[in-house]
Design a protein around this motif. Structure first.
Motif, short mmCIF file in Angstrom:
data_model
loop_
_atom_site.label_atom_id
_atom_site.label_comp_id
_atom_site.label_asym_id
_atom_site.label_seq_id
_atom_site.Cartn_x
_atom_site.Cartn_y
_atom_site.Cartn_z
N PHE A 182 195.57 -5.81 14.30
CA PHE A 182 195.08 -4.44 14.38
C PHE A 182 195.12 -3.93 15.82
O PHE A 182 194.97 -4.70 16.77
N GLN A 183 195.30 -2.63 15.97
CA GLN A 183 195.19 -2.01 17.28
C GLN A 183 193.72 -1.97 17.70
O GLN A 183 192.83 -1.83 16.86
N ALA A 184 193.47 -2.11 19.01
CA ALA A 184 192.10 -2.08 19.53
C ALA A 184 191.40 -0.79 19.12
O ALA A 184 192.03 0.26 19.00
N VAL A 185 190.10 -0.88 18.90
CA VAL A 185 189.31 0.27 18.49
C VAL A 185 188.60 0.83 19.71
O VAL A 185 187.90 0.10 20.43
N GLU A 186 188.78 2.13 19.97
CA GLU A 186 188.16 2.80 21.12
C GLU A 186 186.81 3.38 20.73
O GLU A 186 186.70 4.13 19.76
N ILE A 187 185.78 3.03 21.50
CA ILE A 187 184.43 3.56 21.29
C ILE A 187 183.85 3.91 22.65
O ILE A 187 183.71 3.03 23.51
N GLY A 188 183.55 5.17 22.86
CA GLY A 188 182.95 5.58 24.13
C GLY A 188 183.80 5.25 25.34
O GLY A 188 183.27 4.90 26.40
N GLY A 189 185.11 5.33 25.20
CA GLY A 189 186.01 5.06 26.33
C GLY A 189 186.30 3.59 26.57
O GLY A 189 187.03 3.25 27.51
#
Length: 337
Positions: A182-189
């Motif tokens: 999976f592609q990395a998940v972005e949360i709050g930058g």
């Protein structure tokens, strides 16, 4: 009423074993789940469990878990985009044929060549519809069981524990983000990968004073494998198992150390949590499964794992269930040496 915290490991589709464990535990009317710490598949199980309990109690929780894993079984293979799924039987047949002539596994070769970023913005997380189907008004609720979800910050390598309103769909996807798939998940930058690298699962959130002293770990990554892995896929799988168990073993050593200090009178009781550890596992079964089945669940496999989880939970309840609230059923000194 026996009150207990649950610590739910991640391990891809093998998390269906935990589904079976939870399904059986929910049949125990005198067993109350106060806190849940989950990583990856364990986080999904924990979120579905809490959502079901708050929506309608134990039977509703069982049905919510059933729905979760039915949806996972419909994905087919986490590594393939939806439009490829109809060709999955042919792809698997090709893999089987290739492995008969190749010195390394087809999956092992693919793991060296494939990147989830190859499709760029066209890539879609196959777990997204499953996660968005959960009722987050229940998942994020203040009411017990308290839920903690772990993910790994890609840039710092540190664990982040999400709780309360911070447990968004992205937080669950981050916790289950296997970086080779999976592609990395972005949360709050910040970018996040699977929580298993830094806490599988994290036990320390369960040390809160208002939570019980008993922690029941549902383990799906075998601590021991007798056979030496010799194919690329088997080697990578064992590396992942060892690394995914490392943080848990470290926390168990800390618990054992504190318990020893308290028992020897070198630490005043009440200053630190005197944690009682319990565990449900089936390492024999997990040793028969491959790394491929973690990423390519079939309804048949998930059903098999569910029944194995129910059986393991039944054995635990019969042999050690009465120790909850009284004494630990895992002898940490023996386990850690």
């Amino acid at each position: 009423m026996r009150r207990v915290n649950l610590a739910l490991q991640g391990g891809g589709a093998h998390g269906a074993f935990t589904w079976g464990v939870l399904d059986r535990l929910l049949e125990e009317d005198d067993l109350e789940i106060a806190g849940i710490s989950g990583t990856s598949a364990g986080a999904l199980n924990g979120a579905a469990l809490k959502a079901g309990l708050l929506a309608g109690g134990r039977v509703a929780a069982q049905k919510r878990l059933d729905r979760l894993w039915t949806q996972v079984g419909e994905i087919g293979d986490f590594r393939l985009m939806p439009w490829v799924q109809p060709w999955l039987p042919a792809i698997r047949a090709w893999q089987d044929a290739a492995e008969a002539f190749m010195p390394i596994s087809a999956q092992g070769l693919a793991a060296q060549l494939y990147s989830p970023y190859a499709l760029g913005p066209a890539w879609k997380n196959p777990l997204e519809p499953v996660v968005h189907d959960l009722d987050f008004s229940h998942v994020c609720a203040v009411a017990e069981p308290r839920l903690f979800v772990s993910a790994t910050n890609v840039r710092t390598g540190k664990i982040r524990v999400f709780e309360g309103e911070a447990i968004t769909p992205d937080a669950l996807l981050a916790s289950a983000c296997v970086p080779t798939v999976f592609q990395a998940v972005e949360i709050g930058g910040e970018a996040y990968w699977d929580g298993g690298y830094s806490g599988n699962p994290a036990l320390f959130p369960l040390y809160e004073p208002d939570l019980p002293d008993d922690i029941l770990v549902v383990s799906i990554n075998p601590l021991r494998r007798d056979e030496l892995p010799d194919t690329p896929l088997e080697i990578q799988n064992r590396i992942n198992e060892i690394s995914f168990n490392a943080s848990l073993l470290g926390e168990l050593r800390a618990i054992n150390f504190v318990r020893r200090l308290i028992a020897e009178g070198r630490m005043e009781r009440g200053k630190m949590k005197d944690v009682r550890v319990h565990m449900i596992a089936d390492d024999g079964l997990m040793n028969t499964l491959s790394a491929t089945t973690k990423l390519a669940p079939s309804p048949q496999l998930l059903a098999q794992l569910k029944e194995a989880g129910r059986a393991a939970a039944t054995r635990f309840l019969a042999d050690k269930g009465k120790q909850i609230g009284q004494e630990p059923s895992v002898h940490l000194s023996e386990m850690l040496t």
